[in-house]
Design a protein around this motif. Structure first.
Motif, PDB file in Angstrom:
ATOM      1  N   ASP A 126       0.803  -1.212   0.000  1.00 13.23           N
ATOM      2  CA  ASP A 126       0.000   0.000   0.000  1.00 13.23           C
ATOM      3  C   ASP A 126       0.842   1.272   0.000  1.00 13.23           C
ATOM      4  OD1 ASP A 126      -2.288  -1.533  -0.004  1.00 13.23           O
ATOM      5  OD2 ASP A 126      -2.479  -1.501   2.186  1.00 13.23           O
ATOM      6  N   ILE A 127       2.085   1.183   0.438  1.00  8.03           N
ATOM      7  CA  ILE A 127       2.987   2.333   0.410  1.00  8.03           C
ATOM      8  C   ILE A 127       4.249   1.926  -0.341  1.00  8.03           C
ATOM      9  CG2 ILE A 127       2.127   3.352   2.553  1.00  8.03           C
ATOM     10  CD1 ILE A 127       4.549   2.239   3.977  1.00  8.03           C
ATOM     11  N   ASN A 128       5.003   2.884  -0.774  1.00  2.98           N
ATOM     12  CA  ASN A 128       6.229   2.611  -1.523  1.00  2.98           C
ATOM     13  C   ASN A 128       7.218   1.913  -0.597  1.00  2.98           C
ATOM     14  OD1 ASN A 128       8.474   2.556  -3.132  1.00  2.98           O
ATOM     15  ND2 ASN A 128       8.596   4.771  -3.434  1.00  2.98           N
ATOM     16  N   SER A 129       7.530   0.652  -0.917  1.00  3.22           N
ATOM     17  CA  SER A 129       8.397  -0.123  -0.032  1.00  3.22           C
ATOM     18  C   SER A 129       9.872   0.257  -0.159  1.00  3.22           C
ATOM     19  CB  SER A 129       8.216  -1.621  -0.293  1.00  3.22           C
ATOM     20  OG  SER A 129       8.607  -1.928  -1.614  1.00  3.22           O
ATOM     21  N   GLU A 130      10.205   1.095  -1.112  1.00  2.00           N
ATOM     22  CA  GLU A 130      11.598   1.529  -1.261  1.00  2.00           C
ATOM     23  C   GLU A 130      11.905   2.777  -0.449  1.00  2.00           C
ATOM     24  OE1 GLU A 130      13.881  -0.314  -2.827  1.00  2.00           O
ATOM     25  OE2 GLU A 130      12.236  -1.731  -3.129  1.00  2.00           O
ATOM     26  N   THR A 131      10.885   3.406   0.113  1.00  2.00           N
ATOM     27  CA  THR A 131      11.075   4.635   0.875  1.00  2.00           C
ATOM     28  C   THR A 131      11.684   4.315   2.236  1.00  2.00           C
ATOM     29  OG1 THR A 131       9.131   5.571  -0.199  1.00  2.00           O
ATOM     30  CG2 THR A 131       9.912   6.683   1.771  1.00  2.00           C
ATOM     31  N   ILE A 132      12.652   5.119   2.629  1.00  2.00           N
ATOM     32  CA  ILE A 132      13.286   4.961   3.934  1.00  2.00           C
ATOM     33  C   ILE A 132      12.654   5.971   4.886  1.00  2.00           C
ATOM     34  CG2 ILE A 132      15.439   5.179   5.215  1.00  2.00           C
ATOM     35  CD1 ILE A 132      16.883   4.235   2.692  1.00  2.00           C
ATOM     36  N   TYR A 133      12.296   5.499   6.085  1.00  2.00           N
ATOM     37  CA  TYR A 133      11.650   6.329   7.097  1.00  2.00           C
ATOM     38  C   TYR A 133      12.529   6.395   8.345  1.00  2.00           C
ATOM     39  CZ  TYR A 133       7.400   5.615   4.344  1.00  2.00           C
ATOM     40  OH  TYR A 133       6.477   5.578   3.344  1.00  2.00           O
ATOM     41  N   LEU A 134      12.473   7.522   9.009  1.00  2.00           N
ATOM     42  CA  LEU A 134      13.124   7.703  10.299  1.00  2.00           C
ATOM     43  C   LEU A 134      12.045   7.568  11.370  1.00  2.00           C
ATOM     44  CD1 LEU A 134      15.637   8.675  11.996  1.00  2.00           C
ATOM     45  CD2 LEU A 134      14.664  10.957  11.786  1.00  2.00           C
ATOM     46  N   PRO A 156      -0.124   2.775  12.038  1.00  2.00           N
ATOM     47  CA  PRO A 156      -0.709   2.089  13.198  1.00  2.00           C
ATOM     48  C   PRO A 156       0.210   0.988  13.746  1.00  2.00           C
ATOM     49  CG  PRO A 156      -2.279   2.220  11.394  1.00  2.00           C
ATOM     50  CD  PRO A 156      -0.960   2.663  10.851  1.00  2.00           C
ATOM     51  N   ASN A 157       0.214   0.843  15.062  1.00  2.00           N
ATOM     52  CA  ASN A 157       1.040  -0.183  15.703  1.00  2.00           C
ATOM     53  C   ASN A 157       0.684  -1.588  15.236  1.00  2.00           C
ATOM     54  OD1 ASN A 157       2.572   1.593  17.196  1.00  2.00           O
ATOM     55  ND2 ASN A 157       1.248   1.480  18.983  1.00  2.00           N
ATOM     56  N   SER A 158      -0.604  -1.843  15.033  1.00  2.00           N
ATOM     57  CA  SER A 158      -1.003  -3.189  14.612  1.00  2.00           C
ATOM     58  C   SER A 158      -0.406  -3.536  13.250  1.00  2.00           C
ATOM     59  CB  SER A 158      -2.527  -3.319  14.586  1.00  2.00           C
ATOM     60  OG  SER A 158      -3.089  -2.377  13.688  1.00  2.00           O
ATOM     61  N   LEU A 159      -0.296  -2.546  12.357  1.00  2.00           N
ATOM     62  CA  LEU A 159       0.319  -2.813  11.052  1.00  2.00           C
ATOM     63  C   LEU A 159       1.835  -2.969  11.166  1.00  2.00           C
ATOM     64  CD1 LEU A 159      -1.685  -0.513   8.612  1.00  2.00           C
ATOM     65  CD2 LEU A 159      -1.855  -2.982   8.939  1.00  2.00           C
ATOM     66  N   MET A 160       2.450  -2.301  12.142  1.00  3.73           N
ATOM     67  CA  MET A 160       3.891  -2.471  12.364  1.00  3.73           C
ATOM     68  C   MET A 160       4.203  -3.916  12.726  1.00  3.73           C
ATOM     69  SD  MET A 160       5.878   0.014  11.743  1.00  3.73           S
ATOM     70  CE  MET A 160       7.414   0.307  12.551  1.00  3.73           C
ATOM     71  N   MET A 161       3.260  -4.568  13.396  1.00  7.83           N
ATOM     72  CA  MET A 161       3.461  -5.961  13.775  1.00  7.83           C
ATOM     73  C   MET A 161       3.105  -6.917  12.642  1.00  7.83           C
ATOM     74  SD  MET A 161       2.327  -6.102  17.732  1.00  7.83           S
ATOM     75  CE  MET A 161       2.644  -7.852  17.764  1.00  7.83           C
ATOM     76  N   GLN A 162       2.209  -6.504  11.749  1.00  8.81           N
ATOM     77  CA  GLN A 162       1.752  -7.391  10.677  1.00  8.81           C
ATOM     78  C   GLN A 162       2.652  -7.344   9.446  1.00  8.81           C
ATOM     79  OE1 GLN A 162      -2.285  -6.344   9.836  1.00  8.81           O
ATOM     80  NE2 GLN A 162      -2.988  -6.801  11.888  1.00  8.81           N
ATOM     81  N   LYS A 163       3.258  -6.202   9.185  1.00  9.64           N
ATOM     82  CA  LYS A 163       4.059  -6.021   7.979  1.00  9.64           C
ATOM     83  C   LYS A 163       5.531  -6.245   8.310  1.00  9.64           C
ATOM     84  CE  LYS A 163       0.418  -4.666   5.738  1.00  9.64           C
ATOM     85  NZ  LYS A 163      -0.200  -5.425   4.709  1.00  9.64           N
ATOM     86  N   ALA A 164       6.273  -6.612   7.283  1.00 13.21           N
ATOM     87  CA  ALA A 164       7.724  -6.762   7.453  1.00 13.21           C
ATOM     88  C   ALA A 164       8.353  -5.376   7.486  1.00 13.21           C
ATOM     89  CB  ALA A 164       8.294  -7.572   6.298  1.00 13.21           C
ATOM     90  N   VAL A 165       9.252  -5.185   8.428  1.00 14.20           N
ATOM     91  CA  VAL A 165       9.953  -3.906   8.589  1.00 14.20           C
ATOM     92  C   VAL A 165      11.441  -4.196   8.559  1.00 14.20           C
ATOM     93  CG1 VAL A 165      10.290  -1.911  10.071  1.00 14.20           C
ATOM     94  CG2 VAL A 165       8.053  -2.999   9.984  1.00 14.20           C
ATOM     95  N   ALA A 166      12.158  -3.529   7.654  1.00 14.13           N
ATOM     96  CA  ALA A 166      13.592  -3.757   7.517  1.00 14.13           C
ATOM     97  C   ALA A 166      14.352  -2.611   8.164  1.00 14.13           C
ATOM     98  CB  ALA A 166      13.962  -3.868   6.042  1.00 14.13           C
TER      99      ALA A 166
END
Length: 169
Positions: A126-134, A156-166
């Motif tokens: 749903d969002i650009n997976s190449e974008t780097i976030y601080l 949302p915190n629930s999505l932080m747990m559901q999605k892969a975060v690098a």
């Protein structure tokens, strides 16, 4: 008055023990959460928030135990409790996403491998997976992520747990 203490000696002793255990458990859990927050370098506000949630749960458990000790007749107050639980159940069902974000916020406090100031990439279609976030802030319901361009994403915190975060080094 003396007759009251004699008649309810067992209940009064059990109440005193329950309250003492509540205080001891609360102090121990508060220290554990505080040490976890310090070792993980979480901000103090976040640690206080998790302590608040745990304290509320301990109060509910203690009240339940005291109700059992004093032998409250549940048949007499059953209708009241069932009505209250029905209203609470409907309210929680209607606010399920808020409750799941709150629960995820507590879980992320203890198990989140990232901290404020880390750079991450969220692997989400749903969002650009190449974008780097601080990671700018971690709240009870959401994580504030800032793009390099300055744009703020509240995730949302629930999505932080559901999605892969690098984690970006």
């Amino acid at each position: 008055m003396d007759n009251y203490f004699t008649r309810n000696q067992t209940e009064l002793l059990a109440t005193a023990v329950t309250i003492a255990l509540f205080i001891i458990v609360k102090l121990v859990i508060t220290k554990v959460v505080k040490k976890t927050g310090e070792s993980s370098k979480f901000i103090e506000i976040r640690t206080k928030l998790v302590n608040k949630y745990i304290t509320i749960i301990l109060y509910i458990i203690t009240i339940g135990i005291l109700t059992f000790i004093w032998g409250v007749n549940f048949k007499e107050i059953g209708l009241l409790f069932s009505s209250i639980f029905a209203v609470i159940g409907i309210a929680l069902f209607a606010q399920w996403s808020i409750l799941s974000n709150l629960t995820a916020g507590v879980i992320l406090f203890f198990a989140f491998p990232f901290k404020i100031g880390d750079k991450v990439r969220i692997l989400d279609n749903d969002i650009n997976s190449e974008t780097i976030y601080l990671i700018e802030d971690i709240k009870a319901f959401h994580v504030s992520l800032r793009k390099e361009s300055g744009e703020l994403l509240v995730y949302p915190n629930s999505l932080m747990m559901q999605k892969a975060v690098a984690l970006i080094n």
